[in-house]
Scaffold this motif. Structure first.
Motif, PDB file in Angstrom:
ATOM      1  N   VAL A 196      -3.594   0.362   2.640  1.00 28.98           N
ATOM      2  CA  VAL A 196      -3.133   0.885   3.930  1.00 28.98           C
ATOM      3  C   VAL A 196      -4.252   0.796   4.961  1.00 28.98           C
ATOM      4  O   VAL A 196      -4.011   0.488   6.137  1.00 28.98           O
ATOM      5  N   LEU A 197      -5.493   1.062   4.535  1.00 25.82           N
ATOM      6  CA  LEU A 197      -6.630   0.910   5.447  1.00 25.82           C
ATOM      7  C   LEU A 197      -6.765  -0.540   5.900  1.00 25.82           C
ATOM      8  O   LEU A 197      -7.004  -0.808   7.081  1.00 25.82           O
ATOM      9  N   PHE A 241      -6.888  11.008  -2.669  1.00 30.31           N
ATOM     10  CA  PHE A 241      -7.572   9.725  -2.761  1.00 30.31           C
ATOM     11  C   PHE A 241      -8.190   9.539  -4.146  1.00 30.31           C
ATOM     12  O   PHE A 241      -9.232   8.922  -4.294  1.00 30.31           O
ATOM     13  N   ILE A 298      -4.531   7.614   7.459  1.00 27.02           N
ATOM     14  CA  ILE A 298      -5.251   6.347   7.621  1.00 27.02           C
ATOM     15  C   ILE A 298      -4.779   5.616   8.876  1.00 27.02           C
ATOM     16  O   ILE A 298      -5.592   5.105   9.649  1.00 27.02           O
ATOM     17  N   THR A 339       0.485   4.781  -2.676  1.00 24.28           N
ATOM     18  CA  THR A 339      -0.180   5.997  -2.224  1.00 24.28           C
ATOM     19  C   THR A 339       0.838   6.927  -1.594  1.00 24.28           C
ATOM     20  O   THR A 339       2.025   6.615  -1.518  1.00 24.28           O
ATOM     21  N   ASN A 361      -1.421  10.256   2.861  1.00 26.01           N
ATOM     22  CA  ASN A 361      -2.552   9.332   2.950  1.00 26.01           C
ATOM     23  C   ASN A 361      -2.312   8.280   4.026  1.00 26.01           C
ATOM     24  O   ASN A 361      -3.184   7.983   4.857  1.00 26.01           O
ATOM     25  N   ALA A 362      -1.113   7.674   3.996  1.00 27.36           N
ATOM     26  CA  ALA A 362      -0.789   6.600   4.927  1.00 27.36           C
ATOM     27  C   ALA A 362      -0.845   7.089   6.371  1.00 27.36           C
ATOM     28  O   ALA A 362      -1.394   6.401   7.248  1.00 27.36           O
ATOM     29  N   HIS A 413      -3.966   6.492  -6.312  1.00 27.99           N
ATOM     30  CA  HIS A 413      -3.793   6.537  -4.864  1.00 27.99           C
ATOM     31  C   HIS A 413      -4.887   5.773  -4.120  1.00 27.99           C
ATOM     32  O   HIS A 413      -4.680   5.343  -2.988  1.00 27.99           O
ATOM     33  N   ILE A 414      -6.046   5.607  -4.740  1.00 34.13           N
ATOM     34  CA  ILE A 414      -7.161   4.975  -4.042  1.00 34.13           C
ATOM     35  C   ILE A 414      -6.846   3.519  -3.725  1.00 34.13           C
ATOM     36  O   ILE A 414      -7.172   3.022  -2.643  1.00 34.13           O
ATOM     37  N   ALA A 438      -4.475   3.510  -0.832  1.00 32.99           N
ATOM     38  CA  ALA A 438      -5.175   3.915   0.387  1.00 32.99           C
ATOM     39  C   ALA A 438      -6.000   2.765   0.950  1.00 32.99           C
ATOM     40  O   ALA A 438      -6.057   2.558   2.169  1.00 32.99           O
ATOM     41  N   GLY A 474       0.801  -1.222   0.000  1.00 36.62           N
ATOM     42  CA  GLY A 474       0.000   0.000   0.000  1.00 36.62           C
ATOM     43  C   GLY A 474       0.825   1.260   0.000  1.00 36.62           C
ATOM     44  O   GLY A 474       0.489   2.237  -0.688  1.00 36.62           O
ATOM     45  N   VAL A 498      -1.967  14.746   0.191  1.00 37.04           N
ATOM     46  CA  VAL A 498      -3.080  13.878   0.553  1.00 37.04           C
ATOM     47  C   VAL A 498      -4.000  13.800  -0.648  1.00 37.04           C
ATOM     48  O   VAL A 498      -4.556  14.809  -1.080  1.00 37.04           O
TER      49      VAL A 498
END
Length: 291
Positions: free
Chosen positions: A154-155, A143, A95, A87, A91-92, A147-148, A151, A83, A141
């Motif tokens: 990572v989620l 999404f 999250i 991204t 973002n990381a 990047h989605i 993300a 991830g 940042v």
């Protein structure tokens, strides 16, 4: 030692990890690097931990709980490794900063811990602090587009670590944290070794300088092995929801280390974010569940 000091120490060890990892990842690809970290953590665990506690035979009713905790630890490293490549660092960070929310939801769904109002306030302030710190670093940042996918991974990594945190806690009522950590490392390292085997075989290990090896060994022995052992102990003392707030203290140390070691920026917005995170931790001190 006081449990809050130990949790701050864990956050400090984790906070120093990203700058150290940046050095190692210059020379070692992400998957082999993560594999070396896990194997180093496992080697230390097998060498030292059995000498530090009385080994209790694993009860059949605890095998499922242990397996879920180990899968959470494994999937965290797997999803986070992929991830983070897809991204942005911003973002990381955002999250991962939501870990206390995920742990609160997991606890509620599985009926482990009740969440007190003071802890909810701490979660809100902790997340606000992380947002300010990410904004202050100027990290992108986004999404949208590619990047989605990163993300989402990572989620998934963050939720996986939440399951590791929540499910490792009930085991501490019967087993030593050293025994739990060893079991988790054995299972997760074995799984990760199988998944990363093609990358391990393809890596050019002979060209890696000592700085690359030192980075991977440090990251495995201290953040992975020692810090996670202390993390399990801390969650047993104060509850997983409260302990998870200290997870968001690690970016404070990361940014400080980046400023001192790598010459990265440190501004007023990051300072305010750090203060808000610390205030959130202070508000939860009277709302812990000592076990």
């Amino acid at each position: 030692m006081h449990v809050y000091f130990i949790l701050i120490l864990v956050a400090f060890i984790w906070g120093l990890n990203p700058p150290v990892m940046k050095i190692g990842l210059i020379y070692i690809p992400p998957m082999p690097y993560s594999a070396v970290r896990l194997f180093a953590a496992l080697a230390v665990g097998l060498l030292i931990f059995p000498r530090l506690c009385k080994w209790v035979p694993l009860r059949s009713q605890d095998k499922k709980t242990l397996f879920i905790a180990s899968l959470g630890f494994f999937f965290f490293h797997l999803f986070f490794t992929f991830g983070l490549q897809l991204t942005t660092a911003g973002n990381a960070a955002l999250i991962l900063g939501c870990l206390p929310v995920s742990i609160a939801i997991i606890n509620h769904f599985h009926r482990f811990d009740s969440i007190k109002p003071g802890v909810i306030k701490g979660i809100f302030l902790s997340m606000l602090g992380v947002v300010l710190m990410v904004a202050g670093t100027g990290k992108v940042v986004s999404f949208s587009g590619d990047h989605i996918e990163g993300a989402i991974l990572v989620l998934a990594a963050q939720i996986s670590y939440g399951y590791f945190t929540v499910f490792s806690r009930p085991l501490s009522a019967t087993y030593s944290v050293y025994q739990i950590t060893t079991y988790v490392l054995v299972i997760s390292t074995g799984l990760f070794g199988v998944v990363s085997l093609p990358s391990i075989l393809a890596a050019d290990w002979q060209t890696i300088p000592w700085t690359g090896w030192a980075s991977a060994f440090y990251s495995g022995i201290f953040p992975l092995c020692l810090a996670n052992c202390l993390w399990i102990w801390g969650t047993a003392k104060v509850g997983s929801a409260t302990a998870s707030l200290y997870f968001n203290l690690s970016p404070v140390f990361t940014i400080a280390a980046g400023y001192l070691i790598l010459g990265e920026t440190f501004g007023w917005m990051q300072f305010c974010g750090a203060v808000i995170i610390i205030i959130g931790l202070y508000l939860t001190k009277g709302n812990t569940k000592n076990r």
